[in-house]
Design an enzyme around this catalytic site. Structure first.
Site, PDB file in Angstrom:
ATOM      1  N   ASP A  97     -14.029  17.283   4.021  1.00  0.00           N
ATOM      2  CA  ASP A  97     -12.689  17.365   3.500  1.00  0.00           C
ATOM      3  C   ASP A  97     -12.541  18.999   3.325  1.00  0.00           C
ATOM      4  O   ASP A  97     -11.293  19.382   3.618  1.00  0.00           O
ATOM      5  CB  ASP A  97     -12.944  17.143   1.821  1.00  0.00           C
ATOM      6  CG  ASP A  97     -12.932  15.610   1.699  1.00  0.00           C
ATOM      7  OD1 ASP A  97     -13.032  15.074   0.640  1.00  0.00           O
ATOM      8  OD2 ASP A  97     -12.934  14.973   2.780  1.00  0.00           O
ATOM      9  N   TYR A  98     -13.521  19.988   3.111  1.00  0.00           N
ATOM     10  CA  TYR A  98     -13.348  21.410   3.039  1.00  0.00           C
ATOM     11  C   TYR A  98     -12.507  21.884   4.294  1.00  0.00           C
ATOM     12  O   TYR A  98     -11.665  22.705   4.451  1.00  0.00           O
ATOM     13  CB  TYR A  98     -14.271  22.373   2.775  1.00  0.00           C
ATOM     14  CG  TYR A  98     -15.421  22.294   4.030  1.00  0.00           C
ATOM     15  CD1 TYR A  98     -16.169  21.500   4.305  1.00  0.00           C
ATOM     16  CD2 TYR A  98     -15.272  23.627   4.880  1.00  0.00           C
ATOM     17  CE1 TYR A  98     -17.171  21.647   5.363  1.00  0.00           C
ATOM     18  CE2 TYR A  98     -16.049  23.509   5.813  1.00  0.00           C
ATOM     19  CZ  TYR A  98     -17.007  22.873   6.243  1.00  0.00           C
ATOM     20  OH  TYR A  98     -17.967  23.011   7.438  1.00  0.00           O
ATOM     21  N   LEU A 155       8.269 -16.849   1.290  1.00  0.00           N
ATOM     22  CA  LEU A 155       7.214 -17.685   1.900  1.00  0.00           C
ATOM     23  C   LEU A 155       7.123 -19.155   1.134  1.00  0.00           C
ATOM     24  O   LEU A 155       7.546 -19.114  -0.174  1.00  0.00           O
ATOM     25  CB  LEU A 155       5.749 -17.218   1.982  1.00  0.00           C
ATOM     26  CG  LEU A 155       5.329 -16.213   2.833  1.00  0.00           C
ATOM     27  CD1 LEU A 155       4.137 -15.290   2.207  1.00  0.00           C
ATOM     28  CD2 LEU A 155       5.070 -16.777   4.031  1.00  0.00           C
ATOM     29  N   ASN A 156       7.127 -20.117   1.953  1.00  0.00           N
ATOM     30  CA  ASN A 156       6.935 -21.647   1.077  1.00  0.00           C
ATOM     31  C   ASN A 156       5.526 -21.614   0.603  1.00  0.00           C
ATOM     32  O   ASN A 156       4.398 -21.236   1.403  1.00  0.00           O
ATOM     33  CB  ASN A 156       7.257 -22.518   2.139  1.00  0.00           C
ATOM     34  CG  ASN A 156       8.669 -22.906   2.331  1.00  0.00           C
ATOM     35  OD1 ASN A 156       9.607 -22.611   1.533  1.00  0.00           O
ATOM     36  ND2 ASN A 156       9.029 -23.018   3.756  1.00  0.00           N
ATOM     37  N   LYS A 169      -3.309 -12.580   1.355  1.00  0.00           N
ATOM     38  CA  LYS A 169      -1.929 -12.421   0.526  1.00  0.00           C
ATOM     39  C   LYS A 169      -2.262 -11.278  -0.419  1.00  0.00           C
ATOM     40  O   LYS A 169      -2.622 -11.556  -1.395  1.00  0.00           O
ATOM     41  CB  LYS A 169      -1.650 -13.513   0.089  1.00  0.00           C
ATOM     42  CG  LYS A 169       0.092 -13.437  -0.480  1.00  0.00           C
ATOM     43  CD  LYS A 169       0.906 -14.950  -1.070  1.00  0.00           C
ATOM     44  CE  LYS A 169       2.251 -14.625  -1.200  1.00  0.00           C
ATOM     45  NZ  LYS A 169       2.408 -13.992  -2.326  1.00  0.00           N
ATOM     46  N   GLU A 226       2.895  -4.622   2.801  1.00  0.00           N
ATOM     47  CA  GLU A 226       2.807  -4.624   1.033  1.00  0.00           C
ATOM     48  C   GLU A 226       2.182  -3.092   0.698  1.00  0.00           C
ATOM     49  O   GLU A 226       1.203  -2.625   1.220  1.00  0.00           O
ATOM     50  CB  GLU A 226       1.520  -5.396   0.838  1.00  0.00           C
ATOM     51  CG  GLU A 226       1.723  -6.206  -0.501  1.00  0.00           C
ATOM     52  CD  GLU A 226       3.003  -7.288  -0.628  1.00  0.00           C
ATOM     53  OE1 GLU A 226       3.493  -7.577   0.588  1.00  0.00           O
ATOM     54  OE2 GLU A 226       3.151  -7.779  -1.536  1.00  0.00           O
ATOM     55  N   LYS A 265       0.079 -18.466   9.266  1.00  0.00           N
ATOM     56  CA  LYS A 265       1.236 -18.147  10.123  1.00  0.00           C
ATOM     57  C   LYS A 265       0.771 -18.608  11.500  1.00  0.00           C
ATOM     58  O   LYS A 265      -0.208 -18.457  12.140  1.00  0.00           O
ATOM     59  CB  LYS A 265       1.450 -16.616  10.257  1.00  0.00           C
ATOM     60  CG  LYS A 265       1.562 -15.915   9.045  1.00  0.00           C
ATOM     61  CD  LYS A 265       1.872 -14.182   9.375  1.00  0.00           C
ATOM     62  CE  LYS A 265       1.980 -13.535   8.008  1.00  0.00           C
ATOM     63  NZ  LYS A 265       2.001 -12.253   8.190  1.00  0.00           N
TER      64      LYS A 265
HETATM   65  N1  LIG Z   1       1.464 -10.148   0.587  1.00  0.00           N
HETATM   66  C1  LIG Z   1       1.129 -10.325   1.928  1.00  0.00           C
HETATM   67  O1  LIG Z   1       0.038 -10.011   2.089  1.00  0.00           O
HETATM   68  C2  LIG Z   1       1.771 -11.177   2.995  1.00  0.00           C
HETATM   69  C3  LIG Z   1       3.288 -11.370   2.568  1.00  0.00           C
HETATM   70  N2  LIG Z   1       3.876 -11.958   3.601  1.00  0.00           N
HETATM   71  C4  LIG Z   1       3.363 -12.218   5.046  1.00  0.00           C
HETATM   72  O2  LIG Z   1       4.148 -12.808   5.924  1.00  0.00           O
HETATM   73  C5  LIG Z   1       5.453 -13.266   5.744  1.00  0.00           C
HETATM   74  C6  LIG Z   1       6.355 -12.223   5.789  1.00  0.00           C
HETATM   75  C7  LIG Z   1       7.682 -12.671   6.776  1.00  0.00           C
HETATM   76  C8  LIG Z   1       7.126 -14.032   7.006  1.00  0.00           C
HETATM   77  C9  LIG Z   1       5.816 -14.370   6.618  1.00  0.00           C
HETATM   78  N3  LIG Z   1       2.197 -11.749   5.431  1.00  0.00           N
HETATM   79  C10 LIG Z   1       1.359 -11.322   4.150  1.00  0.00           C
HETATM   80  N4  LIG Z   1       0.038 -10.866   4.628  1.00  0.00           N
END
Ligand SMILES: NC(=O)c1cnc(OC2CCCC2)nc1N
Length: 330
Positions: free
Chosen positions: A38-39, A88-89, A119, A174, A290
């Site tokens: 750090d220094y 998200l769903n 998430k 995030e 995903k």
């Molecule tokens: N809160 C999370 O960590 C998070 C949120 N969303 C997404 O992907 C969404 C974004 C667009 C479609 C899928 N990924 C994440 N890791």
């Protein structure tokens, strides 16, 4: 101590110091692998501050001296998202997860691989870079219009002020408050007789909505980036590769990702991190699943509010915390 430099010497030295200090900061805040003590950083930082005091016209937007905040802004301007931020769903059981996978396979006509990610329970942010420089940071808002919080986000040390390559991209992720910072902040607030935050997500939201960026700078916020909206010259064809590419160009990404080839492997990942949740240094509220291949994502498309190629498996809330109030600011 920098003896009085000529304008030309100062210009060259300031550029060299920005480059070196930004590299050290990248190693420390993004890779969590500092290469110097750090220094050493502090000594060079002090030299840059002195040069910028001597020649204020040498203060550049990617100078690390710009991270300390100090601007008090009147309010937040609107930020239009050319590419919307989707929600998200949610799924809440293995059965619903299997139904999600069945729907995907039915549409696509064959089994697919999934990229699984933690998430993170923070605030969605969108970051825009032009020729490598951070030019705009914004909240998600309603997905189409958010709030411009660039000045506040400049104080978040893991957000690069300049990328490792001078490219133009837009990325999303995030912004969150680590558990340790949350506990410390609430202790300080309690001792000062102030209201405490209900959870790290509220604390992050409250910290980013500060009009005095010096306050934001003191809140020790962090980031994980996970979406490439405008690819620019980025070449990834899958979500898993995109996460690695985001890391290469300078962003902090979450290492706990996994490529799963079957829904059973997805379920194993969900169970593993449900059990590990309490020991993570940040809060998560589930797992994001995903479809890994971007071409297959495109063939699946979106509903009005969310992609058909992703689902969020939600964990039951951790031990019920007395939720004082949720800051209504997405
Ligand atoms: N809160 C999370 O960590 C998070 C949120 N969303 C997404 O992907 C969404 C974004 C667009 C479609 C899928 N990924 C994440 N890791």
């Amino acid at each position: 101590m920098s003896h009085l430099l000529t304008q030309e010497e100062a210009t060259a030295r300031a550029q060299e110091l920005r480059k070196t200090l930004n590299r050290y900061a990248f190693e420390y805040y993004v890779k969590d692998q500092p290469s110097v003590e750090d220094y050493i950083y502090d000594k060079l930082y002090t030299e840059l501050v002195q040069i910028e005091e001597q020649y204020p016209e040498l203060i550049m937007s990617d100078s690390p001296t710009q991270r300390v905040g100090g601007k008090v802004i009147e309010g937040f301007e609107k930020a239009v998202h050319d590419i919307p931020l989707y929600s998200l769903n949610d799924v809440f059981s293995k059965e619903e997860l299997i139904q999600f996978d069945q729907r995907v396979q039915k549409t696509v006509g064959h089994p697919v691989s999934y990229c699984c990610e933690l998430k993170i329970d923070g605030l969605s942010i969108s970051l825009r870079y032009e020729n490598g420089l951070f030019v705009r940071g914004a909240t998600r808002g309603d997905g189409s219009v958010g709030e411009n919080i660039t000045e506040n986000l400049k104080t978040v040390n893991s957000i690069p002020l300049r990328l490792n390559e001078d490219i133009s991209v837009e990325v999303r992720g995030e912004c969150y408050m680590p558990k340790a910072s949350f506990v410390k902040l609430n202790q300080e607030r309690e001792e000062a007789g102030q209201d405490v935050f209900a959870n790290p997500r509220n604390a992050a939201a409250g910290s980013l909505r500060q009009l005095d960026t010096k306050v934001t700078a003191q809140r020790k916020l962090d980031t994980f980036l996970y979406t490439v909206a405008d690819f620019g010259p980025m070449t990834s064809k899958t979500q898993y590769d995109a996460l690695n590419e985001l890391s290469e160009i300078g962003f902090r990404t979450n290492p706990e990702k996994r490529l799963c080839n079957t829904v059973d492997e997805v379920w194993a990942f969900i169970q593993e991190y449900h059990d590990k949740r309490a020991e993570l240094p940040y809060e998560i509220d589930g797992i994001v699943i995903k479809v890994n291949d971007f071409d297959i994502q495109e063939s699946l498309g979106f509903t009005v509010k969310a992609p058909r190629w992703a689902a969020a498996y939600k964990f039951p809330p951790e031990e019920a915390q007395t939720v004082i109030e949720d800051i209504e600011w997405t």
